[in-house]
Design an enzyme around this catalytic site. Structure first.
Site, PDB file in Angstrom:
ATOM      1  N   GLU A 420       0.825  -1.214   0.000  1.00 40.83           N
ATOM      2  CA  GLU A 420       0.000   0.000   0.000  1.00 40.83           C
ATOM      3  C   GLU A 420       0.853   1.256   0.000  1.00 40.83           C
ATOM      4  O   GLU A 420       0.727   2.107   0.873  1.00 40.83           O
ATOM      5  CB  GLU A 420      -0.932   0.005   1.225  1.00 40.83           C
ATOM      6  N   GLU A 496      -3.756 -10.360  -0.096  1.00 35.73           N
ATOM      7  CA  GLU A 496      -4.657 -10.300   1.060  1.00 35.73           C
ATOM      8  C   GLU A 496      -6.040 -10.693   0.572  1.00 35.73           C
ATOM      9  O   GLU A 496      -6.465 -10.261  -0.496  1.00 35.73           O
ATOM     10  CB  GLU A 496      -4.727  -8.878   1.650  1.00 35.73           C
TER      11      GLU A 496
HETATM   12  C1  IPT Z   1      -5.272  -3.502   3.564  1.00 31.62           C
HETATM   13  C2  IPT Z   1      -3.870  -3.350   4.097  1.00 31.62           C
HETATM   14  O1  IPT Z   1      -2.918  -3.726   3.147  1.00 31.62           O
HETATM   15  C3  IPT Z   1      -3.648  -4.162   5.319  1.00 31.62           C
HETATM   16  O2  IPT Z   1      -2.439  -3.750   5.902  1.00 31.62           O
HETATM   17  C4  IPT Z   1      -4.792  -3.992   6.287  1.00 31.62           C
HETATM   18  O3  IPT Z   1      -4.816  -2.669   6.717  1.00 31.62           O
HETATM   19  C5  IPT Z   1      -6.090  -4.308   5.613  1.00 31.62           C
HETATM   20  O4  IPT Z   1      -6.266  -3.483   4.527  1.00 31.62           O
HETATM   21  C6  IPT Z   1      -7.273  -4.069   6.521  1.00 31.62           C
HETATM   22  O5  IPT Z   1      -7.233  -4.772   7.690  1.00 31.62           O
HETATM   23  S1  IPT Z   1      -5.547  -2.133   2.508  1.00 31.62           S
HETATM   24  C7  IPT Z   1      -7.272  -1.900   2.340  1.00 31.62           C
HETATM   25  C8  IPT Z   1      -7.528  -0.468   2.028  1.00 31.62           C
HETATM   26  C9  IPT Z   1      -7.798  -2.745   1.234  1.00 31.62           C
END
Ligand code: IPT
Length: 992
Positions: A420, A496
């Site tokens: 990010e 993720e």
């Molecule tokens: C995503 C982040 O990469 C991760 O670090 C964490 O914050 C997650 O979200 C939420 O728990 S970024 C999100 C804007 C898709």
């Protein structure tokens, strides 16, 4: 002029980053400086303290550690932890940070041990200091460094005469580097990883680069060790390289070729490689393996692999990111025991020992650079360091320090440039630098949306429909044709997905099925491994897991820090058990034709280490057991069914299940240290005999002498309110369609206009009330109660008819037919459809429950792979899942009977007969038990605030809405949504 901590220059006065042998691998002398140091905290970086000041009389602080956690869980003498996810908790004006900038002065004295070798050099090594720091020895400033999760070395050669030396380290909480360390975690400062003093012998091995490949077509491993710095040093001899186990030797820089057993996460074979120069010997644990991409498919040792992993932050509920080796091992073993085979080190290089463990126990690693600039998102990424030439050197320094530190690990299969951090010129600079140092591993970075500079196409939280398109290679094209062609030839990874916040993730199995179906899909990493709930004592001294806002932070992101598969104390959540079942290497799934499909999902192993054991069971009774004689090669599958001559009993009070488990019987040498006996590699089952239908009741209700009615153990007042059941007072009995919202219910997931919770509130589900419309005794003797249940402000509601009928010859039993029909407009989902029964029970927590149905853990329509049909036991206390942020939990589905045993010796049995939602028949009811109300559950901020209130609630539902992962990602998929529909439930309640 910016102050020094606002400079964006790379570290100064430090030893050039090197491919250093891992700690403990070298014969050179080393001594740890960890322990209690002297410490004082100042409000500004210009502390005014002389670096020659010894710090006598100052506080004492443990190194490694974070100063904010020095007094945890009871006191916070040096300021509190602060949690933000995306937001910078200070004005965005890089490289500047606020003047109010807590700054720690650390002091320790040391002397060289008597046995310290003469000659050579001595370096001081810091494994991690958050965020910016300066190092002075005996009052003289030597170095300035940063890169919180990266090592720093300072050369002390010539400065360490006999006697004590004063080491002074000044550490600021904020610095220019805070802009590039905006990871979703607590802001925690200090020297949080170890500090060592290391001897570097003349002619020793400063730099050791290992490349160990494996050719799967020949079985030959190739090893090349380079010790460039040694060769370059004047008068140095070339290092000798030996692999004693293989009986081969070479000199550094030479390539060795020898047949080997390859390394993989399934069989993490390591060989000791001994590198020596005469003055230093380094022993490295080396795995031979090759990572490649062919036709858009990611291969390890020539075979396609699927990454079934999680994102791991370093976390300990008392120590923050100052994790101990025991914690690291616990994480690795928990991962292995729950069938994870991969980990993304979100979002920074972990403590190096964690990677040693990944090599040794077998986990594929995406090693991620210490880089996130998420807070620029709201600025449309303007001013982002990742697109600023001023920052190029510092960002390249970071990523190359990671590659140099970690390059020798077999477990690392991808380098990740960060998380990010938007796009821009420095993405390319970093990617080039990484490839320059290590061409053997592909490069990952999700923020490069068109994948111009990376080798795998990566996304986060993409919905399953889109992942299916990508799997087929028919995703919408990029505008630039050549970029599109390049990306279309790449494997796809979800860096993720399946946001595990609170009750969830829902829908994991839907993703996993796609990974299996499409070769292009490499798999992904659940967000995330553990809830970062910091242990804190409340005013009474009760310990609880604190999240954002619990330290009075002015700006914070609340519960978003509690989104892991483990609760903060590392108790596996039901989500982790679900993950284990979905990730199972030997998947066993029921097929609609009454057979089981057994799939070997290993890439390299057959299933000869697993025994396929079946049991035929009803309730708690085992009727027959056996084994299947089946060994599947890697990637193979087979359809199996119960033996043809297996005698099946007649339908009875509980269904009969044929359950098949793949149980590991012979641990591989790699697993001996951690495998528990009876380790299940996968399980599945068939319901081979349904439960017998409930016999039709035929009794008649009677008038109660004090007015109202009596139907077996149920008593009603004249209005038709159920006032007593099985000898205890009833507080409420009515239709319910509400639940204490989950974190996912609260958010609008991808594509949703409003959250489920908003929809439910709009429909008044949280304020449902009942109006009786009529009570009469039917011709067959049943008490028929008509009611309407609805929330305020809306014409939508539920018409309900409850038919209570005593059971002939069974005075303790009553049958209940519940018929619910939605009325009015119900455009959106509902949380649940069923009834809630609230009973007087002063010791509700101690009540025991035995049930026949799915268990032992909670399950929901879209997280039900782990749940197996059988007979299970709990207490009401254990029935509750204590999510860090309280919310709906604990539903047990497919319940055909349940027996509650109260502390006073009495009990209540519930049997479920026919249950339908719309036209769909259900297998029994969903049961939830609570010693507090859903309202209290909703209102509680932490689990310890929930107190039993003398009542026990039973939710008997025909169905409940799924959980999804809308908190960050898609909402509940259509296959798990619940919409208002006619419901029919037939129950029998028996007083015991
Ligand atoms: C995503 C982040 O990469 C991760 O670090 C964490 O914050 C997650 O979200 C939420 O728990 S970024 C999100 C804007 C898709």
């Amino acid at each position: 002029m910016p102050l020094d901590h606002e400079s964006v220059a790379p570290p100064d006065g430090v030893v050039a980053p090197r491919f250093r042998p891992p700690a403990g691998a070298s014969s050179a002398a080393a001594v740890s400086l960890d322990g209690e140091w002297r410490f004082r905290l100042f409000p500004h970086p210009d502390t005014g303290v002389d670096r020659a000041e010894p710090g006598d009389g100052w506080d004492r602080l443990a190194v490694p550690g974070h100063w904010q956690l020095a007094g945890a869980p009871h006191s916070w003498p040096y300021g509190v932890p602060e949690y933000t996810n995306v937001l910078y908790p200070f004005p965005v004006e890089p490289p500047h940070v606020p003047d109010d900038n807590p700054t720690g002065e650390y002091r320790t004295t040391f002397s060289l041990p008597a046995e310290w070798p003469d000659g050579g050099r001595t370096v001081l090594r810091f494994e991690g200091v958050d965020s910016w720091f300066q190092v002075a020895l005996d009052g003289e400033l030597l170095a300035t460094s940063h890169g919180s999760r990266l090592p720093t070395e300072v050369d002390l050669t010539g400065r360490l005469g006999p006697g004590d030396h004063l080491l002074a380290v000044r550490v600021t909480k904020w610095s220019a580097m805070s802009y590039v360390e905006d990871q979703d975690q607590w802001w925690l400062s200090g020297i949080f990883r170890g500090v060592t003093l290391e001897h570097r012998p003349d002619g020793g091995i400063d730099d050791v680069r290992v490349r160990a490949d494996y050719d799967h077509t020949t079985g030959v491993g190739t090893l090349r060790v380079d010790t460039a710095a040694v060769v370059a040093a004047p008068g140095a001899v070339a290092a000798r390289v030996a692999v004693p186990e293989l009986g081969v030797e070479a000199v550094a820089g030479e390539e060795l070729r020898v047949p080997v057993e390859p390394w993989s996460a399934e069989r993490p074979r390591l060989y000791d490689v001994v590198v020596e120069t005469g003055t230093e010997t380094v022993t490295l644990a080396v795995g031979f393996r090759t990572v490649s991409i062919t036709d858009g498919v990611f291969l390890v040792n020539g075979r396609p692999v699927k990454l079934r992993g999680a994102n791991r932050h370093e976390f300990d509920p008392l120590r923050g990111r100052a994790v101990t080796p025991e914690r690291m091992l616990e994480d690795v073993l928990l991962m292995k025991r729950h069938h994870l085979n991969a980990v993304r080190t979100s979002h920074y290089p972990p403590h190096p020992h964690f990677l040693d463990l990944c090599d040794r126990y077998g986990l594929y690693v995406v090693d991620e650079n210490d880089l996130e600039t998420h807070g620029f998102l709201d600025e449309g990424w303007s001013g982002n360091p990742v697109d600023d030439p001023e920052w190029t050197d510092v960002l390249v320094d970071r990523v190359t320090r990671m590659v140099r530190r970690d390059g020798h690990h077999a477990s690392i299969i991808l380098w990740s440039l960060g998380n990010e951090a938007g796009g821009g010129r420095n993405v390319r600079a970093m990617a080039d630098a990484v490839r320059g140092l290590d061409p053997s591993r592909p490069v990952h970075y999700e923020g490069d949306w068109s994948s111009d500079h990376v080798d795998v196409y990566s996304r986060m939280y993409a919905p399953t429909e889109e992942v299916a398109l990508i799997g087929q290679g028919v995703e919408p094209p990029l505008e630039r044709a050549n970029a599109d062609a390049r990306r279309r030839a790449m494997p796809f990874v979800l860096c993720e997905y399946a946001h595990a916040m609170g009750n969830g993730p829902g829908g994991l199995a839907d993703y996993d099925a796609l990974f299996d179906r499409y070769p292009r899909l490499l798999g992904g990493f659940v967000w995330e491994w553990i809830d970062h709930g910091l242990t804190r004592a409340d005013a009474d001294g009760t310990l609880f897991a604190a999240y954002g806002g619990d330290f009075g932070e002015r700006i914070h992101d609340g519960t978003f820090i509690a989104d892991g598969l483990l609760l903060p104390d590392r108790t596996p959540s039901p989500g982790l058990r679900e993950t284990a079942a979905v990730f199972a290497p030997v998947r066993i799934d029921a097929r609609p034709d009454g057979t089981l499909l057994v799939r070997n999902r290993y890439a390299f192993r057959d299933t000869s280490h697993a025994e396929l054991r079946w049991t035929l069971h009803r309730g708690e009774d085992e009727l027959a057991t056996g084994k299947l004689d089946l060994v599947l090669d890697a990637g193979d599958e087979a359809v199996v069914r119960p033996p043809a001559d297996l005698p099946l009993p007649e339908p009875g009070e509980a269904p009969v299940w044929w359950t098949l488990r793949a149980v590991q019987q012979s641990p591989d040498t790699f697993e001996e240290s951690w495998l528990e006996p009876g380790f299940v590699l996968g399980a599945g089952q068939l319901r081979v005999v349904d439960r017998a239908p409930l016999p039709a009741p035929a009794g008649r209700v009677t008038a109660h002498p004090e007015g109202g009615y009596q139907a077996g153990p149920a008593r009603f007042d004249a209005r038709g309110d159920l006032v007593a059941l099985a000898g205890r007072a009833v507080h409420t009995f009515r239709v319910d369609a509400w639940r204490a919202p989950t974190d996912n219910d609260r958010a609008a997931g991808g594509g949703q206009e409003r959250s489920d919770l908003e929809n439910w509130r709009h429909a008044g589900l949280h304020l449902l009330a009942e109006r009786k419309a009529g009570v009469h005794v039917g011709e067959d003797g049943a008490l028929e109660i008509d009611a309407r249940v609805a929330g305020p402000t809306t014409r939508a509601g539920f018409a309900a008819r409850y038919r209570w009928q005593p059971v002939t010859d069974t005075p303790d039993a009553v049958d209940l037919l519940i018929d619910v029909r939605p009325e009015g407009r119900w455009p959106q989902s509902v949380a649940r459809l069923g009834v809630v029964l609230v009973l007087d029970e002063p010791r509700a927590m101690d009540a025991g429950v035995r049930w026949t149905g799915l268990g032992p853990d909670e399950s929901y329509a879209d997280s039900r792979t782990a749940a197996l049909g059988g007979a299970w036991r709990h207490t009401v206390a254990d029935w509750q899942t204590r999510y860090t942020h309280p919310q709906e939990n604990g539903a047990r589905r497919g319940v055909t009977s349940a027996v509650l045993s109260f502390a006073d010796g009495s009990g209540l049995r519930v049997d479920a007969g026919e249950v339908t939602v719309g036209a769909r028949p259900q297998d029994g009811v969903e049961l939830s038990l609570r010693p507090w109300s859903d309202d209290a559950l909703d209102r509680a901020a932490h689990p310890h605030e929930l107190m039993p209130d003398g009542l026990l609630r039973l939710h008997l539902d025909a169905a409940q809405h799924g959980v999804g992962s809308a908190a960050c990602g898609p909402g509940v998929l259509p296959n798990a949504q619940l919409h208002a529909a006619p419901v029919l439930m037939r129950l029998r309640l028996t007083a015991l």
